[in-house]
Design a protein around this motif. Structure first.
Motif, PDB file in Angstrom:
ATOM      1  N   GLY A  39       2.770   5.052  14.141  1.00  0.00           N
ATOM      2  CA  GLY A  39       2.957   5.334  12.723  1.00  0.00           C
ATOM      3  C   GLY A  39       3.629   4.160  12.062  1.00  0.00           C
ATOM      4  O   GLY A  39       3.037   3.085  11.930  1.00  0.00           O
ATOM      5  N   ASP A  40       4.916   4.321  11.674  1.00  0.00           N
ATOM      6  CA  ASP A  40       5.614   3.197  11.047  1.00  0.00           C
ATOM      7  C   ASP A  40       5.951   2.101  12.062  1.00  0.00           C
ATOM      8  O   ASP A  40       6.377   1.018  11.667  1.00  0.00           O
ATOM      9  N   LEU A  41       5.739   2.361  13.359  1.00  0.00           N
ATOM     10  CA  LEU A  41       5.910   1.292  14.355  1.00  0.00           C
ATOM     11  C   LEU A  41       4.644   0.457  14.532  1.00  0.00           C
ATOM     12  O   LEU A  41       4.676  -0.577  15.196  1.00  0.00           O
ATOM     13  N   ALA A  42       3.536   0.900  13.942  1.00  0.00           N
ATOM     14  CA  ALA A  42       2.285   0.140  14.049  1.00  0.00           C
ATOM     15  C   ALA A  42       2.391  -1.121  13.198  1.00  0.00           C
ATOM     16  O   ALA A  42       2.931  -1.097  12.099  1.00  0.00           O
ATOM     17  N   GLY A  43       1.867  -2.219  13.716  1.00  0.00           N
ATOM     18  CA  GLY A  43       1.881  -3.459  12.948  1.00  0.00           C
ATOM     19  C   GLY A  43       2.018  -4.666  13.847  1.00  0.00           C
ATOM     20  O   GLY A  43       2.172  -4.543  15.068  1.00  0.00           O
ATOM     21  N   GLY A  44       1.972  -5.827  13.239  1.00  0.00           N
ATOM     22  CA  GLY A  44       1.994  -7.070  13.994  1.00  0.00           C
ATOM     23  C   GLY A  44       3.321  -7.790  13.994  1.00  0.00           C
ATOM     24  O   GLY A  44       3.595  -8.597  14.877  1.00  0.00           O
ATOM     25  N   PHE A  45       4.185  -7.502  13.005  1.00  0.00           N
ATOM     26  CA  PHE A  45       5.467  -8.204  12.934  1.00  0.00           C
ATOM     27  C   PHE A  45       6.482  -7.317  12.225  1.00  0.00           C
ATOM     28  O   PHE A  45       6.211  -6.808  11.141  1.00  0.00           O
ATOM     29  N   ALA A  46       7.645  -7.133  12.856  1.00  0.00           N
ATOM     30  CA  ALA A  46       8.712  -6.312  12.281  1.00  0.00           C
ATOM     31  C   ALA A  46       9.745  -7.239  11.641  1.00  0.00           C
ATOM     32  O   ALA A  46      10.629  -7.759  12.315  1.00  0.00           O
ATOM     33  N   VAL A  47       9.613  -7.435  10.352  1.00  0.00           N
ATOM     34  CA  VAL A  47      10.417  -8.438   9.636  1.00  0.00           C
ATOM     35  C   VAL A  47      11.915  -8.155   9.718  1.00  0.00           C
ATOM     36  O   VAL A  47      12.712  -9.068   9.902  1.00  0.00           O
ATOM     37  N   ILE A  48      12.298  -6.887   9.588  1.00  0.00           N
ATOM     38  CA  ILE A  48      13.733  -6.563   9.526  1.00  0.00           C
ATOM     39  C   ILE A  48      14.203  -5.810  10.776  1.00  0.00           C
ATOM     40  O   ILE A  48      15.163  -5.051  10.724  1.00  0.00           O
ATOM     41  N   ALA A  63       2.852   9.998   9.312  1.00  0.00           N
ATOM     42  CA  ALA A  63       3.161   8.594   9.580  1.00  0.00           C
ATOM     43  C   ALA A  63       2.014   7.922  10.324  1.00  0.00           C
ATOM     44  O   ALA A  63       1.691   6.754  10.077  1.00  0.00           O
ATOM     45  N   ARG A  64       1.388   8.665  11.241  1.00  0.00           N
ATOM     46  CA  ARG A  64       0.293   8.081  12.034  1.00  0.00           C
ATOM     47  C   ARG A  64      -0.966   7.881  11.191  1.00  0.00           C
ATOM     48  O   ARG A  64      -1.714   6.924  11.423  1.00  0.00           O
ATOM     49  N   ILE A  65      -1.203   8.758  10.245  1.00  0.00           N
ATOM     50  CA  ILE A  65      -2.335   8.554   9.322  1.00  0.00           C
ATOM     51  C   ILE A  65      -2.110   7.268   8.546  1.00  0.00           C
ATOM     52  O   ILE A  65      -3.021   6.447   8.371  1.00  0.00           O
ATOM     53  N   ARG A  66      -0.881   7.067   8.083  1.00  0.00           N
ATOM     54  CA  ARG A  66      -0.563   5.840   7.339  1.00  0.00           C
ATOM     55  C   ARG A  66      -0.752   4.602   8.222  1.00  0.00           C
ATOM     56  O   ARG A  66      -1.306   3.596   7.779  1.00  0.00           O
ATOM     57  N   GLY A  67      -0.280   4.697   9.461  1.00  0.00           N
ATOM     58  CA  GLY A  67      -0.440   3.571  10.368  1.00  0.00           C
ATOM     59  C   GLY A  67      -1.905   3.239  10.614  1.00  0.00           C
ATOM     60  O   GLY A  67      -2.297   2.066  10.663  1.00  0.00           O
ATOM     61  N   MET A  68      -2.724   4.272  10.741  1.00  0.00           N
ATOM     62  CA  MET A  68      -4.161   4.080  10.979  1.00  0.00           C
ATOM     63  C   MET A  68      -4.824   3.385   9.787  1.00  0.00           C
ATOM     64  O   MET A  68      -5.642   2.472   9.956  1.00  0.00           O
ATOM     65  N   ILE A  69      -4.451   3.798   8.581  1.00  0.00           N
ATOM     66  CA  ILE A  69      -5.025   3.195   7.377  1.00  0.00           C
ATOM     67  C   ILE A  69      -4.640   1.717   7.284  1.00  0.00           C
ATOM     68  O   ILE A  69      -5.481   0.849   7.009  1.00  0.00           O
ATOM     69  N   LEU A  70      -3.362   1.418   7.527  1.00  0.00           N
ATOM     70  CA  LEU A  70      -2.908   0.029   7.451  1.00  0.00           C
ATOM     71  C   LEU A  70      -3.598  -0.833   8.502  1.00  0.00           C
ATOM     72  O   LEU A  70      -3.993  -1.967   8.222  1.00  0.00           O
ATOM     73  N   MET A  71      -3.754  -0.308   9.710  1.00  0.00           N
ATOM     74  CA  MET A  71      -4.409  -1.091  10.755  1.00  0.00           C
ATOM     75  C   MET A  71      -5.902  -1.266  10.451  1.00  0.00           C
ATOM     76  O   MET A  71      -6.487  -2.305  10.789  1.00  0.00           O
ATOM     77  N   VAL A  92       0.853  -1.190   0.000  1.00  0.00           N
ATOM     78  CA  VAL A  92       0.000   0.000   0.000  1.00  0.00           C
ATOM     79  C   VAL A  92       0.885   1.236   0.000  1.00  0.00           C
ATOM     80  O   VAL A  92       1.687   1.442   0.907  1.00  0.00           O
ATOM     81  N   MET A  93       0.766   2.046  -1.031  1.00  0.00           N
ATOM     82  CA  MET A  93       1.496   3.308  -1.140  1.00  0.00           C
ATOM     83  C   MET A  93       0.557   4.421  -0.694  1.00  0.00           C
ATOM     84  O   MET A  93      -0.582   4.496  -1.157  1.00  0.00           O
ATOM     85  N   MET A  94       1.028   5.288   0.222  1.00  0.00           N
ATOM     86  CA  MET A  94       0.170   6.349   0.770  1.00  0.00           C
ATOM     87  C   MET A  94       0.855   7.698   0.614  1.00  0.00           C
ATOM     88  O   MET A  94       1.408   8.261   1.565  1.00  0.00           O
ATOM     89  N   PRO A  95       0.822   8.246  -0.594  1.00  0.00           N
ATOM     90  CA  PRO A  95       1.589   9.463  -0.884  1.00  0.00           C
ATOM     91  C   PRO A  95       0.954  10.743  -0.352  1.00  0.00           C
ATOM     92  O   PRO A  95      -0.247  10.810  -0.092  1.00  0.00           O
ATOM     93  N   THR A  96       1.831  11.749  -0.190  1.00  0.00           N
ATOM     94  CA  THR A  96       1.414  13.121   0.074  1.00  0.00           C
ATOM     95  C   THR A  96       2.116  13.995  -0.956  1.00  0.00           C
ATOM     96  O   THR A  96       2.804  13.482  -1.850  1.00  0.00           O
ATOM     97  N   GLU A  97       2.005  15.294  -0.792  1.00  0.00           N
ATOM     98  CA  GLU A  97       2.689  16.210  -1.710  1.00  0.00           C
ATOM     99  C   GLU A  97       4.206  16.097  -1.576  1.00  0.00           C
ATOM    100  O   GLU A  97       4.949  16.561  -2.450  1.00  0.00           O
ATOM    101  N   TYR A  98       4.693  15.495  -0.489  1.00  0.00           N
ATOM    102  CA  TYR A  98       6.138  15.363  -0.278  1.00  0.00           C
ATOM    103  C   TYR A  98       6.701  14.080  -0.878  1.00  0.00           C
ATOM    104  O   TYR A  98       7.913  13.860  -0.856  1.00  0.00           O
ATOM    105  N   THR A  99       5.838  13.230  -1.380  1.00  0.00           N
ATOM    106  CA  THR A  99       6.279  11.987  -1.993  1.00  0.00           C
ATOM    107  C   THR A  99       6.800  12.267  -3.401  1.00  0.00           C
ATOM    108  O   THR A  99       6.070  12.784  -4.246  1.00  0.00           O
ATOM    109  N   ALA A 100       8.045  11.937  -3.640  1.00  0.00           N
ATOM    110  CA  ALA A 100       8.652  12.194  -4.951  1.00  0.00           C
ATOM    111  C   ALA A 100       8.044  11.279  -6.009  1.00  0.00           C
ATOM    112  O   ALA A 100       7.659  10.142  -5.711  1.00  0.00           O
TER     113      ALA A 100
END
Length: 205
Positions: free
Chosen positions: A111-120, A75-83, A15-23
């Motif tokens: 934000g980017d710490l939200a999730g169930g498993f941190a693969v790397i 980052a938190r908006i992205r985390g909310m969408i993914l969850m 899932v790509m979640m761009p803003t105006e800052y996304t190149a």
């Protein structure tokens, strides 16, 4: 790439979640990578949501300048969408943070710490690049990672022209200091004695 290899591409969703800052190149590379892997790829733009949050919060920010608050909000908006997608579909969110970022707190709670498993989570940033290059080497005929992903300066893209190195030492330096401190149990004096700048060592530790 690791998830697709472990589970099969038909069980992975990007899932790509761009803003105006996304190149533009970030959008192009993400799509190329997803297409090469054969995983589902969705784009959910978050600029309108971010702007709504800012409109709501501006009266309470009292004219204070832009800072990490606005960056973390994205980052938190992205985390909310993914969850939300996880809750609705039963899919597991894989957090993207690596050991270098997590060790020094270069990440966002909820934000980017939200999730169930941190693969790397146990892989330093320089090792992440090495893994990507190794994966490409194993598939020379059809490299998985576009070269620009491996050569562009890393950035969270949460503000104009942001680079990780605005906040962190070069990853080759950061990772060696962290490796010495975490894995080798060296103290600050020992690390400095190995020809590292005292101010950089103190900041990292």
């Amino acid at each position: 790439a690791i998830a697709a290899d472990a589970l099969g591409p038909d069980r992975v969703r990007a899932v790509m979640m761009p803003t105006e800052y996304t190149a533009d190149i970030s959008l192009e590379d993400a799509e190329k990578l997803a297409r090469t892997l054969g995983v589902r790829y969705d784009v959910i733009a978050i600029s309108s949501v971010f702007n709504q949050y800012m409109t709501m919060l501006n009266p309470y920010f009292e004219g204070r300048p832009w800072d990490v608050t606005e960056e973390n909000l994205q980052a938190r908006i992205r985390g909310m969408i993914l969850m939300a997608l996880s809750n609705k579909t039963g899919a597991l969110v894989l957090t993207t943070g690596n050991k270098s970022e997590m060790a020094v707190g270069y990440s966002t709670l909820y934000g980017d710490l939200a999730g169930g498993f941190a693969v790397i989570k146990d892989v330093y940033k320089t090792q992440v690049y090495a893994l990507c290059r190794w994966i490409n080497e194993c598939s020379k005929e059809n490299p998985v990672f576009p070269e620009t992903i491996l050569t562009r300066a890393p950035s969270a893209e949460l503000r104009e022209n942001q680079k990780d190195q605005d906040s962190l030492p070069d990853y080759s330096v950061l990772d060696e200091i962290l490796r010495r401190f975490i894995e080798d149990r060296e103290g600050p004096e020992e690390i400095v004695a190995a020809a590292f700048d005292r101010a950089v060592v103190d900041k990292v530790l």
